[in-house]
Design a protein around this motif. Sequence first.
Motif, PDB file in Angstrom:
ATOM      1  N   GLU A  14      82.481  19.345  -3.067  1.00 18.47           N
ATOM      2  CA  GLU A  14      82.569  18.481  -3.390  1.00 18.47           C
ATOM      3  C   GLU A  14      80.833  18.269  -3.550  1.00 18.47           C
ATOM      4  N   ALA A  15      80.529  19.184  -2.778  1.00 21.47           N
ATOM      5  CA  ALA A  15      78.716  18.174  -1.742  1.00 21.47           C
ATOM      6  C   ALA A  15      77.844  19.863  -3.058  1.00 21.47           C
ATOM      7  N   LEU A  16      78.680  20.443  -3.220  1.00 19.05           N
ATOM      8  CA  LEU A  16      77.687  21.329  -4.057  1.00 19.05           C
ATOM      9  C   LEU A  16      77.954  21.257  -5.703  1.00 19.05           C
ATOM     10  N   PHE A  17      78.771  20.302  -5.967  1.00 15.28           N
ATOM     11  CA  PHE A  17      78.796  20.272  -7.057  1.00 15.28           C
ATOM     12  C   PHE A  17      77.575  18.612  -7.488  1.00 15.28           C
ATOM     13  N   ASP A  18      77.087  18.255  -6.731  1.00 16.48           N
ATOM     14  CA  ASP A  18      76.312  17.098  -6.774  1.00 16.48           C
ATOM     15  C   ASP A  18      77.037  16.321  -8.141  1.00 16.48           C
ATOM     16  N   GLY A 142      83.480  16.602 -22.539  1.00 11.27           N
ATOM     17  CA  GLY A 142      83.483  15.373 -22.199  1.00 11.27           C
ATOM     18  C   GLY A 142      83.122  15.741 -20.482  1.00 11.27           C
ATOM     19  N   ALA A 143      82.567  16.694 -20.124  1.00  6.87           N
ATOM     20  CA  ALA A 143      82.062  17.624 -18.557  1.00  6.87           C
ATOM     21  C   ALA A 143      81.167  16.601 -17.870  1.00  6.87           C
ATOM     22  N   ASP A 144      81.086  16.524 -16.987  1.00  6.97           N
ATOM     23  CA  ASP A 144      79.660  15.198 -16.176  1.00  6.97           C
ATOM     24  C   ASP A 144      79.452  16.977 -15.876  1.00  6.97           C
ATOM     25  N   CYS A 145      79.105  17.852 -16.332  1.00  2.69           N
ATOM     26  CA  CYS A 145      78.171  19.225 -15.036  1.00  2.69           C
ATOM     27  C   CYS A 145      78.893  20.827 -16.355  1.00  2.69           C
ATOM     28  N   LEU A 146      78.183  21.606 -16.062  1.00  7.39           N
ATOM     29  CA  LEU A 146      78.409  22.559 -16.636  1.00  7.39           C
ATOM     30  C   LEU A 146      77.148  23.448 -15.215  1.00  7.39           C
ATOM     31  N   ALA A 147      78.543  24.473 -14.715  1.00  8.03           N
ATOM     32  CA  ALA A 147      78.740  25.044 -13.509  1.00  8.03           C
ATOM     33  C   ALA A 147      78.588  26.464 -13.957  1.00  8.03           C
ATOM     34  N   THR A 148      77.321  27.583 -13.125  1.00 12.40           N
ATOM     35  CA  THR A 148      77.552  28.831 -14.029  1.00 12.40           C
ATOM     36  C   THR A 148      77.612  29.332 -11.855  1.00 12.40           C
ATOM     37  N   GLY A 149      77.630  30.983 -12.329  1.00  7.74           N
ATOM     38  CA  GLY A 149      77.902  31.028 -10.947  1.00  7.74           C
ATOM     39  C   GLY A 149      76.105  32.235 -10.931  1.00  7.74           C
ATOM     40  N   HIS A 150      75.232  31.541 -11.605  1.00  6.43           N
ATOM     41  CA  HIS A 150      73.264  31.972 -10.878  1.00  6.43           C
ATOM     42  C   HIS A 150      72.853  31.822  -9.198  1.00  6.43           C
ATOM     43  N   TYR A 151      73.068  32.471  -9.192  1.00  4.20           N
ATOM     44  CA  TYR A 151      71.761  32.783  -7.863  1.00  4.20           C
ATOM     45  C   TYR A 151      71.063  32.256  -7.754  1.00  4.20           C
ATOM     46  N   VAL A 152      71.004  30.854  -8.081  1.00  2.79           N
ATOM     47  CA  VAL A 152      69.240  30.030  -7.821  1.00  2.79           C
ATOM     48  C   VAL A 152      69.910  28.393  -7.271  1.00  2.79           C
ATOM     49  N   ARG A 153      69.001  27.530  -6.963  1.00  6.50           N
ATOM     50  CA  ARG A 153      69.523  26.139  -6.149  1.00  6.50           C
ATOM     51  C   ARG A 153      68.532  25.202  -7.276  1.00  6.50           C
ATOM     52  N   PHE A 190      74.457  25.029  -9.947  1.00  4.72           N
ATOM     53  CA  PHE A 190      74.100  26.644  -9.458  1.00  4.72           C
ATOM     54  C   PHE A 190      75.027  26.418  -7.757  1.00  4.72           C
ATOM     55  N   PRO A 191      76.354  25.938  -7.723  1.00  2.00           N
ATOM     56  CA  PRO A 191      76.795  26.134  -6.098  1.00  2.00           C
ATOM     57  C   PRO A 191      76.840  27.525  -5.348  1.00  2.00           C
ATOM     58  N   LEU A 192      76.197  28.055  -5.934  1.00  2.00           N
ATOM     59  CA  LEU A 192      76.670  29.791  -5.009  1.00  2.00           C
ATOM     60  C   LEU A 192      75.017  30.079  -4.708  1.00  2.00           C
ATOM     61  N   GLY A 193      73.840  28.806  -5.531  1.00  2.00           N
ATOM     62  CA  GLY A 193      72.451  29.296  -4.620  1.00  2.00           C
ATOM     63  C   GLY A 193      71.973  29.117  -3.400  1.00  2.00           C
ATOM     64  N   GLY A 194      72.647  28.537  -2.473  1.00  4.15           N
ATOM     65  CA  GLY A 194      72.815  28.627  -1.066  1.00  4.15           C
ATOM     66  C   GLY A 194      73.532  29.959   0.259  1.00  4.15           C
ATOM     67  N   LEU A 195      74.755  30.156  -0.921  1.00  2.00           N
ATOM     68  CA  LEU A 195      74.849  30.915   0.013  1.00  2.00           C
ATOM     69  C   LEU A 195      75.198  32.427  -0.128  1.00  2.00           C
ATOM     70  N   PRO A 196      74.663  33.434   0.549  1.00  2.00           N
ATOM     71  CA  PRO A 196      75.395  34.718   0.391  1.00  2.00           C
ATOM     72  C   PRO A 196      76.401  35.873  -0.296  1.00  2.00           C
ATOM     73  N   LYS A 197      75.980  36.729  -0.876  1.00  2.62           N
ATOM     74  CA  LYS A 197      76.492  38.136  -1.593  1.00  2.62           C
ATOM     75  C   LYS A 197      78.432  37.863  -0.813  1.00  2.62           C
ATOM     76  N   SER A 198      78.341  38.348   0.444  1.00  2.61           N
ATOM     77  CA  SER A 198      79.770  38.625   1.098  1.00  2.61           C
ATOM     78  C   SER A 198      80.104  37.076   1.584  1.00  2.61           C
ATOM     79  N   GLN A 199      79.777  36.191   1.781  1.00  2.00           N
ATOM     80  CA  GLN A 199      79.954  34.708   2.269  1.00  2.00           C
ATOM     81  C   GLN A 199      80.767  34.432   0.483  1.00  2.00           C
ATOM     82  N   VAL A 200      80.528  34.732  -0.692  1.00  2.47           N
ATOM     83  CA  VAL A 200      81.616  34.217  -1.867  1.00  2.47           C
ATOM     84  C   VAL A 200      82.342  35.055  -2.106  1.00  2.47           C
TER      85      VAL A 200
END
Length: 384
Positions: A14-18, A142-153, A190-200
Motif C-alpha cells: 500500500e505504501a508503494l502506491f502512495d 475512474g482510477a486513482d493512479c496509473l502505475a508502471t514498471g519503470h525503474y524511477v522514483r 512507480f512502485p519498483l523505483g526503490g527496489l533492486p531487480k533481484s528483489q522484483v
Amino acid sequence: MTITMDLSAGLTPEALFDLPKPASESRIVVAMSGGVDSSVVAALGAASGAEVIGITLQLYDYGAATGRKGACCAGDDISDARNVADRLGIAHYVFDHESAFREDVVEQFADEYLAGRTPVPCIRCNMGPKFTDLFKMARELGADCLATGHYVRRHIGAAGPELHRALDPARDQSYFLFATTEDQLDYLRFPLGGLPKSQVRELAEQAGLRNANKPDSQDICFVPDGDYAKIVKKMRPEGGASGPIVHAQTGETLGEHKGIVHYTVGQRRGLDIGGQPEPLYVVGLDAANRAVKVGPKIMLAVSSATVIETNRIGPLPDAPLTAKVRSLAKPVPITLDGPLGDGATTTIRFANPEFGVAPGQAAVIYAGERVVGGGWIESTTSAA
C-alpha cells in the motif's frame, strides 16, 4: 485470490502506491507489457487491497511477434500479461494501438535515421501511446493512479511531485521519462523505483507468476535482432542508397557506403576504409548529399548543444546541474543558457568537452538525483 508479498524493511504494498485514500477504496490501473516488472506492479497493487485493472497496448503486429524473445506489447507478451492477470484475479484489457504506434513512433524513427539523426523511440513511445493514451483510459476507468514498471522514483517535494533516478543505478530509466509532465507525474506511480531487480524477481516468485524469470525486453521493441537499418530500409527504401564517405577535414572521398541509415555519429566500426594513418570515426551525416563524414576522435568533442522542445519538471534549482546525452552515459556537469520547459529552445554548455553527442538524441538534465527536465538535441558546437 489473496496475494501477500514480503517486501521487508518495513515497506508495504500500500505504501508503494502512495494512494490518496485507503487502498480498499482505491482503483489502480497498471500498464502491463507482459514483462516481469509490470507484472510485479500488478501483484503489488493486488496485495495492497486496491482494485487493480491491467491494460496492455498492442503496439505492433501480433502474429509477427509471436514467439519472439525480448519484445514487449505484442505476441507472447500479451498472453503473458493475460495469464498474470488471471493468476492475480484482476481485470485485464488489451487495446489495439498498432496504427498510432506506427505513425507516432516507428514512422518517425525511420524518418529521423533518413535525416541523419539518432532517434530515441522509447522516449517517443512514452510521450505518445504509453502515457497519453493510457492516462486517458485510466481516468475514464475512474482510477486513482496509473502505475508502471519503470525503474524511477516519485518523491513529493516542496513544490509537488518530483521525478528521481532509481535507487539501483544499473536499472535507472529516468532518461526515458524526461518528457513526463507535472500533471502526469501527479497521477503516475512507480512502485519498483526503490527496489533492486533481484528483489522484483523474488516478489514475482512469491506471487507465483509464470514470467518470474522472463528475460528483460530489448531497448527497441519493434526492431528484430537489433537490425534497425533493415526496418528503416523497408519503410524508406531510399535509406539504402549509396553515397561517399568523406574526410571531414580534407574533403577527400575515402570510400563508398551502402546507405546512410547504417551509420551514427561516434561510430568507428564498419566503415571499411582501411589504410588511414589514424582511427577515423563518423563525425557527421550529410543526409541531403547522402554523405558520411569521418574524422579523428577529437572532432567528436562538443562544447555545447542546442536543445529544442524542452520540458521542465518542477522548479529549476540553484544547485549544480548535470546532463546525460545517452541512456547509459554518466551525467556530466553543465550550465544552461536559456529557458527550460514549455517547449522552449535552450543551450547546454558542457563543463568539459563531451564526445558522441548527436542530433536526435535526448539531453536529460539532473539536479543530483532529481530529473529537472530535458529536450531533443537539434545541433552541436564543436570543441575541436
